[in-house]
Design a protein around this motif. Structure first.
Motif, PDB file in Angstrom:
ATOM      1  N   LEU A  37       0.826  -1.208   0.000  1.00  0.00           N
ATOM      2  CA  LEU A  37       0.000   0.000   0.000  1.00  0.00           C
ATOM      3  C   LEU A  37       0.861   1.258   0.000  1.00  0.00           C
ATOM      4  CD1 LEU A  37      -2.884   1.206   0.276  1.00  0.00           C
ATOM      5  CD2 LEU A  37      -2.552   1.119   2.756  1.00  0.00           C
ATOM      6  N   ASP A  38       1.987   1.209   0.708  1.00  0.00           N
ATOM      7  CA  ASP A  38       2.860   2.375   0.811  1.00  0.00           C
ATOM      8  C   ASP A  38       4.231   1.912   1.285  1.00  0.00           C
ATOM      9  OD1 ASP A  38       3.446   5.105   0.622  1.00  0.00           O
ATOM     10  OD2 ASP A  38       3.081   5.424   2.765  1.00  0.00           O
ATOM     11  N   CYS A  39       5.232   2.767   1.155  1.00  0.00           N
ATOM     12  CA  CYS A  39       6.574   2.478   1.679  1.00  0.00           C
ATOM     13  C   CYS A  39       7.316   3.783   1.870  1.00  0.00           C
ATOM     14  CB  CYS A  39       7.344   1.541   0.749  1.00  0.00           C
ATOM     15  SG  CYS A  39       7.755   2.250  -0.856  1.00  0.00           S
ATOM     16  N   ASN A  40       8.379   3.743   2.662  1.00  0.00           N
ATOM     17  CA  ASN A  40       9.162   4.950   2.893  1.00  0.00           C
ATOM     18  C   ASN A  40      10.310   5.049   1.889  1.00  0.00           C
ATOM     19  OD1 ASN A  40      10.906   3.025   3.870  1.00  0.00           O
ATOM     20  ND2 ASN A  40      11.319   4.045   5.816  1.00  0.00           N
ATOM     21  N   PRO A  41      11.009   6.175   1.814  1.00  0.00           N
ATOM     22  CA  PRO A  41      12.115   6.327   0.860  1.00  0.00           C
ATOM     23  C   PRO A  41      13.200   5.273   1.012  1.00  0.00           C
ATOM     24  CG  PRO A  41      11.463   8.462   1.717  1.00  0.00           C
ATOM     25  CD  PRO A  41      10.704   7.447   2.520  1.00  0.00           C
ATOM     26  N   ALA A  42      13.487   4.840   2.252  1.00  0.00           N
ATOM     27  CA  ALA A  42      14.515   3.808   2.460  1.00  0.00           C
ATOM     28  C   ALA A  42      14.115   2.500   1.792  1.00  0.00           C
ATOM     29  CB  ALA A  42      14.740   3.587   3.958  1.00  0.00           C
ATOM     30  N   ALA A  43      12.825   2.193   1.773  1.00  0.00           N
ATOM     31  CA  ALA A  43      12.340   0.966   1.133  1.00  0.00           C
ATOM     32  C   ALA A  43      12.519   1.045  -0.377  1.00  0.00           C
ATOM     33  CB  ALA A  43      10.870   0.745   1.478  1.00  0.00           C
ATOM     34  N   VAL A  44      12.253   2.222  -0.957  1.00  0.00           N
ATOM     35  CA  VAL A  44      12.436   2.411  -2.402  1.00  0.00           C
ATOM     36  C   VAL A  44      13.890   2.168  -2.773  1.00  0.00           C
ATOM     37  CG1 VAL A  44      12.303   4.061  -4.307  1.00  0.00           C
ATOM     38  CG2 VAL A  44      10.519   4.033  -2.559  1.00  0.00           C
TER      39      VAL A  44
END
Length: 267
Positions: A37-44
């Motif tokens: 559903l969503d992720c933070n910049p570190a995950a990208v």
């Protein structure tokens, strides 16, 4: 364009939560059902992607090899721990994913149930094992290199077995947590239809229960069972473990709960 200072929050707790999520150095994902559903910049960055939209609404298994190092399919393993998280409020497990930049990458995943009202959601935080290895020393790196070789060998074994045999995996209660393509084909079910169902879904009413009791008792004791069983599609299947693979398969049964194998003889 608004700066960070322009963003309005109703209270300090809301600001802290948002800042911790967006600025965290560790990858964080929010999952709804079986999709991201969503992720933070570190995950990208960790996934080797250029922007968040590349992973939104995607199943996590799409960013993983078909099989995990423990022998489970990525789809089945993700479903198992997601359900465990909903049941217990949390879950933890090892996971291997495919990074577009670095190839296969291993991680330790922690799931937290953050469902609200009627919307089921899971917060997944990722610990990068390679980064952890860099901090705690090269001895661990050597051990993981051995594990990587073992994983490659395991994957080759599974390819051969999946090509020639019907394979399913259950938990101790007999609920299916993995089935290969041949098992799905012979049962008439898709993988997601089989997961969580009792293995008896393919049992034929003409087969006595005493036979199944003997089968499961034998397999659970780590021994080899072979015999003739009729399925609901009225095909005769012979449950047999190929002798040269017996030791390997018994080991797999101990590591992965129960792994019945079968070859088909059409009636």
């Amino acid at each position: 364009m608004s700066s960070k200072s322009d963003i309005k929050f109703t209270n300090l707790s809301e600001y802290i939560a948002s800042a911790a999520y967006e600025r965290a150095a560790i990858p964080i994902f929010v999952l709804a059902k079986d999709r991201i559903l969503d992720c933070n910049p570190a995950a990208v960055s960790y996934m080797g992607l250029s922007q968040k939209s590349q992973c939104i609404s995607i199943h996590p298994a799409k960013f993983a090899p078909e099989y995990q190092p423990d022998g489970q399919s990525s789809v089945a393993k993700a479903a198992h721990y997601r359900e465990e998280c909903y049941a217990n409020g949390h879950a933890e497990f090892f996971w291997t994913h495919s990074n577009k930049v670095d190839g296969l990458s291993e991680s330790y995943v922690r799931l937290l149930d953050i469902s609200i009202q009627s919307k089921s959601m899971v917060l997944a935080t990722i610990i990068d094992i390679k980064a952890l290895q860099d901090e705690i020393g090269r001895d661990v790196e050597s051990n993981r290199a051995i594990d990587s070789v073992n994983y490659s060998l395991l994957n080759e074994h599974k390819k051969v077995i999946d090509f020639s045999s019907i394979v399913s995996k259950t938990d101790a209660a007999g609920r299916i947590i993995y089935a290969n393509k041949k098992f799905c084909d012979i049962s008439g079910y898709e993988m997601d239809e089989l997961l969580g169902r009792n293995h008896s879904v393919i049992n034929h009413s003409d087969v006595p229960k005493t036979l199944f009791n003997e089968l499961w008792r034998t397999i659970k004791s780590g021994k080899i069972w072979q015999g003739v069983i009729q399925t609901v599609r009225k095909m005769v299947i012979v449950i047999s473990l190929i002798p040269p693979l017996a030791q390997y398969l018994i080991l797999m049964a101990k590591l992965l709960n129960i792994l019945p194998f079968a070859t088909i003889l059409r009636a």
